[in-house]
Write an enzyme that holds these catalytic residues in place. Structure first.
Site, PDB file in Angstrom:
ATOM      1  N   LYS A 173       0.847  -1.197   0.000  1.00 31.04           N
ATOM      2  CA  LYS A 173       0.000   0.000   0.000  1.00 31.04           C
ATOM      3  C   LYS A 173       0.886   1.252   0.000  1.00 31.04           C
ATOM      4  O   LYS A 173       1.479   1.613   1.014  1.00 31.04           O
ATOM      5  CB  LYS A 173      -0.920   0.065   1.220  1.00 31.04           C
ATOM      6  N   GLU A 246      10.432   1.258  10.206  1.00 28.55           N
ATOM      7  CA  GLU A 246      11.445   2.288   9.950  1.00 28.55           C
ATOM      8  C   GLU A 246      10.753   3.624  10.139  1.00 28.55           C
ATOM      9  O   GLU A 246       9.949   4.034   9.306  1.00 28.55           O
ATOM     10  CB  GLU A 246      11.991   2.171   8.518  1.00 28.55           C
ATOM     11  N   CYS A 280      14.498  10.369   5.875  1.00 20.70           N
ATOM     12  CA  CYS A 280      14.446   9.971   7.289  1.00 20.70           C
ATOM     13  C   CYS A 280      15.782  10.150   7.974  1.00 20.70           C
ATOM     14  O   CYS A 280      15.854  10.637   9.096  1.00 20.70           O
ATOM     15  CB  CYS A 280      13.964   8.532   7.407  1.00 20.70           C
ATOM     16  N   GLU A 376      11.252  16.600  14.264  1.00 18.12           N
ATOM     17  CA  GLU A 376      11.800  16.268  12.948  1.00 18.12           C
ATOM     18  C   GLU A 376      11.183  17.216  11.926  1.00 18.12           C
ATOM     19  O   GLU A 376       9.976  17.165  11.676  1.00 18.12           O
ATOM     20  CB  GLU A 376      11.428  14.821  12.601  1.00 18.12           C
TER      21      GLU A 376
HETATM   22  P1  NAD Z   1       2.852   8.527   7.740  1.00 20.82           P
HETATM   23  O1  NAD Z   1       3.134   7.710   8.934  1.00 20.82           O
HETATM   24  O2  NAD Z   1       1.877   9.618   7.859  1.00 20.82           O
HETATM   25  O3  NAD Z   1       2.309   7.621   6.543  1.00 20.82           O
HETATM   26  C1  NAD Z   1       3.042   6.525   6.044  1.00 20.82           C
HETATM   27  C2  NAD Z   1       2.085   5.492   5.479  1.00 20.82           C
HETATM   28  O4  NAD Z   1       1.280   4.976   6.545  1.00 20.82           O
HETATM   29  C3  NAD Z   1       1.123   5.988   4.424  1.00 20.82           C
HETATM   30  O5  NAD Z   1       1.017   5.000   3.425  1.00 20.82           O
HETATM   31  C4  NAD Z   1      -0.189   6.127   5.186  1.00 20.82           C
HETATM   32  O6  NAD Z   1      -1.326   5.995   4.369  1.00 20.82           O
HETATM   33  C5  NAD Z   1      -0.091   4.977   6.147  1.00 20.82           C
HETATM   34  N1  NAD Z   1      -0.906   5.101   7.362  1.00 20.82           N
HETATM   35  C6  NAD Z   1      -1.428   6.216   7.930  1.00 20.82           C
HETATM   36  N2  NAD Z   1      -2.096   5.904   9.064  1.00 20.82           N
HETATM   37  C7  NAD Z   1      -1.993   4.561   9.216  1.00 20.82           C
HETATM   38  C8  NAD Z   1      -2.445   3.646  10.219  1.00 20.82           C
HETATM   39  N3  NAD Z   1      -3.145   4.040  11.280  1.00 20.82           N
HETATM   40  N4  NAD Z   1      -2.126   2.344  10.076  1.00 20.82           N
HETATM   41  C9  NAD Z   1      -1.400   1.920   9.027  1.00 20.82           C
HETATM   42  N5  NAD Z   1      -0.952   2.746   8.043  1.00 20.82           N
HETATM   43  C10 NAD Z   1      -1.233   4.053   8.138  1.00 20.82           C
HETATM   44  O7  NAD Z   1       4.284   9.034   7.266  1.00 20.82           O
HETATM   45  P2  NAD Z   1       4.612  10.022   6.062  1.00 20.82           P
HETATM   46  O8  NAD Z   1       4.168  11.387   6.452  1.00 20.82           O
HETATM   47  O9  NAD Z   1       4.115   9.440   4.786  1.00 20.82           O
HETATM   48  O10 NAD Z   1       6.206   9.944   6.024  1.00 20.82           O
HETATM   49  C11 NAD Z   1       7.023  10.822   6.721  1.00 20.82           C
HETATM   50  C12 NAD Z   1       7.627  10.133   7.924  1.00 20.82           C
HETATM   51  O11 NAD Z   1       8.236   8.913   7.526  1.00 20.82           O
HETATM   52  C13 NAD Z   1       8.738  10.920   8.583  1.00 20.82           C
HETATM   53  O12 NAD Z   1       8.572  10.902   9.975  1.00 20.82           O
HETATM   54  C14 NAD Z   1      10.003  10.174   8.216  1.00 20.82           C
HETATM   55  O13 NAD Z   1      11.071  10.310   9.098  1.00 20.82           O
HETATM   56  C15 NAD Z   1       9.515   8.784   8.124  1.00 20.82           C
HETATM   57  N6  NAD Z   1      10.393   7.987   7.286  1.00 20.82           N
HETATM   58  C16 NAD Z   1      11.210   7.093   7.889  1.00 20.82           C
HETATM   59  C17 NAD Z   1      12.096   6.352   7.134  1.00 20.82           C
HETATM   60  C18 NAD Z   1      13.017   5.350   7.773  1.00 20.82           C
HETATM   61  O14 NAD Z   1      13.572   4.508   7.079  1.00 20.82           O
HETATM   62  N7  NAD Z   1      13.199   5.362   9.068  1.00 20.82           N
HETATM   63  C19 NAD Z   1      12.140   6.520   5.754  1.00 20.82           C
HETATM   64  C20 NAD Z   1      11.280   7.449   5.173  1.00 20.82           C
HETATM   65  C21 NAD Z   1      10.404   8.174   5.958  1.00 20.82           C
END
Ligand code: NAD
Length: 473
Positions: A173, A246, A280, A376
């Site tokens: 997804k 992650e 990230c 962040e």
């Molecule tokens: P997010 O958590 O808002 O969304 C990520 C995904 O999760 C999306 O596909 C979203 O639809 C889904 N999602 C939302 N609510 C959910 C739930 N309750 N259950 C399951 N899935 C759900 O994150 P974002 O805003 O898309 O990404 C930014 C964040 O991601 C930043 O904090 C960044 O640091 C982190 N990030 C971490 C890494 C890493 O490897 N550690 C890499 C990239 C991004």
């Protein structure tokens, strides 16, 4: 632009509902994307479950061959994928230091080709007159992959390639902000896998939440925010799902006074602004020794003045932020820092044009307690703090709940390595930051995650140990 479909059991599925995907450079609709229903999810999970026995029974060499063909297919379509990725994500095709959409698609090829060469040999822990004891690695089952919007295609490959190699089937997804490149890429490679092995559904967070709670999914691999990671962990408890998480980072970097300031400034600038700061493991808090503080701040300001920010299709160094929510967050953090009296050496205010444009911003004389330091930022805005005492700055670096990466910069690499090992983080770099590669495990300490990705350590996360004991007496 329409015509995007999900992929369920080898078939294109249009879905009953849809949502708009916006172009972050214009704030206008780029395309319409299908939104998966509960029924679509049930079909995808059932297809993945049905495909599992045959797929997992194949010799690993055959699964590897499918993945190598996947890399070739993506490479044949690299230009088209990079163009679509650039339009929906906002990163320029080339971008600053060549780290744009071409780099992301190229990274997929590198990761797939390396990972496809890994194996899962049986380990023999005892073989004598009493018994032979073997440790086997079995696929964990159906894997649900939930991805964010910063590197949509690369992170999808990071998730699904080791899963497929290990013998798992997957339901992917992508983020609702950037589903298009993933949908296109997965359709391009769909015929390389038996139907049901690779499924993609699109939709909002609720679809991800339904996956996290689904009893037919055995593992969730998730990249995204720490807040969502915590929700997934709770939802996953129902069937004791395996998890790789992650999550967010707020990486500190410590610069000692013996560095070559000009050289280090260039590297620090590139690694903090990579993907417009939406990375990230980007360098997000910079601690500089008092002796070189002014000089390094000025060098960073000169670099900030030398780069361009603009619409992705105009070949700028940096494009827009990916979505309005992230843009508003970065604007609010900048405003708060300005109110607190921090000094802006560049940028600081959004560009007056449609789209989510925020220029590269260097902020000095800012307190550790500022929200721009404690949160962040995930954008092109770097706070630069001063230090004099090394133990104190290590304490300040470790003060947050996040612990993805960290770095120490010095001409004395032995001392820097010793100091870097004191950082509470999953990866500690010396004279570098955010550098990752397919064979080195990557994951977060503390609230930055659970488990690791990449290399053999990452592959093992898609397996369940089965110990086989053969009694000989
Ligand atoms: P997010 O958590 O808002 O969304 C990520 C995904 O999760 C999306 O596909 C979203 O639809 C889904 N999602 C939302 N609510 C959910 C739930 N309750 N259950 C399951 N899935 C759900 O994150 P974002 O805003 O898309 O990404 C930014 C964040 O991601 C930043 O904090 C960044 O640091 C982190 N990030 C971490 C890494 C890493 O490897 N550690 C890499 C990239 C991004």
């Amino acid at each position: 632009m329409t015509g995007y479909t999900m992929l369920i059991n080898g078939e294109a599925v249009a879905g009953d509902e849809s949502f708009d995907v916006l172009n972050p450079s214009t704030d206008k609709v780029l395309a319409t994307c299908p939104s998966g229903s509960q029924e679509d999810l049930e079909n995808a999970v059932a297809a993945a479950k049905g495909a599992l026995p045959d797929w997992s029974a194949l010799p690993i060499e055959e699964r590897s061959a499918c993945l190598l063909r996947m890399a070739d297919r993506l490479e044949e379509n690299l230009a088209a994928l990079a163009a679509l990725l650039s339009a929906e994500q906002g990163k320029p095709v080339e971008g600053y230091a060549g780290l744009g959409a071409n780099f992301e698609v190229g990274g997929c090829l590198a990761w797939i080709r390396y990972t496809a060469g890994l194996t899962l040999p049986v380990e023999v822990v005892q073989d004598n007159e009493q018994a032979r004891i073997e440790v086997h690695r079995k696929p964990v089952g159906v894997v649900g992959s939930i991805t964010p919007w910063n590197y949509p295609l690369l992170i999808t490959c990071w998730h699904i390639v080791p899963a497929l190699l290990a013998g798992c089937s997957v339901v992917v997804k992508p983020s609702e902000y950037t589903p298009l490149t993933v949908l296109k890429a997965m359709h391009l490679v769909a015929d390389l896998f038996p139907p049901g092995v690779l499924n993609v559904i699109a939709g909002p967070g609720a679809v991800g939440a339904a996956m996290a709670a689904h009893g037919g999914i055995n593992k969730i691999v998730f990249t995204g925010s720490t807040a969502t990671g915590k929700r997934i962990m709770e939802a996953a408890a129902g069937n004791i799902k395996r998890l790789t998480l992650e999550l967010g980072g707020n990486d500190a970097a410590i610069v000692l006074p013996d560095v070559d300031v000009e050289e280090v400034a260039g590297k620090i600038f590139a690694t903090s602004m990579i993907n417009n700061g939406q990375t990230c493991a980007a360098l997000k808090r910079l601690y500089v020794h008092d002796d070189i503080y002014d000089e390094l701040c000025e060098a960073l300001a000169r670099l900030a003045a030398s780069v361009t920010t603009g619409p992705a299709n105009e070949a700028p160094d940096f494009g827009p932020l990916q979505n309005r929510q992230q843009f508003n967050k970065v604007c609010a953090l900048a405003d708060a820092a300005a109110r607190e009296g921090a000094v802006f050496l560049s940028g600081g205010r959004p560009l007056d044009m449609p789209g989510y444009f925020f220029p590269v911003t260097i902020v000095r004389d800012i307190q550790d307690s500022s929200e721009l330091v404690t949160t962040e930022q995930f954008g092109p805005i770097l706070p630069v703090m001063r230090f004099t005492d090394i133990d104190d700055v290590i304490r300040r670096s470790n003060a947050l709940e996040l612990g993805l990466g960290g770095s120490v910069w010095s001409a004395d690499t032995v001392r820097a390595t010793e100091l870097a090992s004191r950082l509470e983080c999953g990866t500690a770099w010396v004279n570098d930051h955010a550098a990752i590669q397919p064979d080195a495990p990557f994951g977060g300490a503390k609230e930055s995650g659970l488990g690791v990705e990449f290399g053999v350590h990452g592959l093992l996360e898609y397996t369940q140990i089965q110990t086989v004991q053969i009694c000989k007496c």
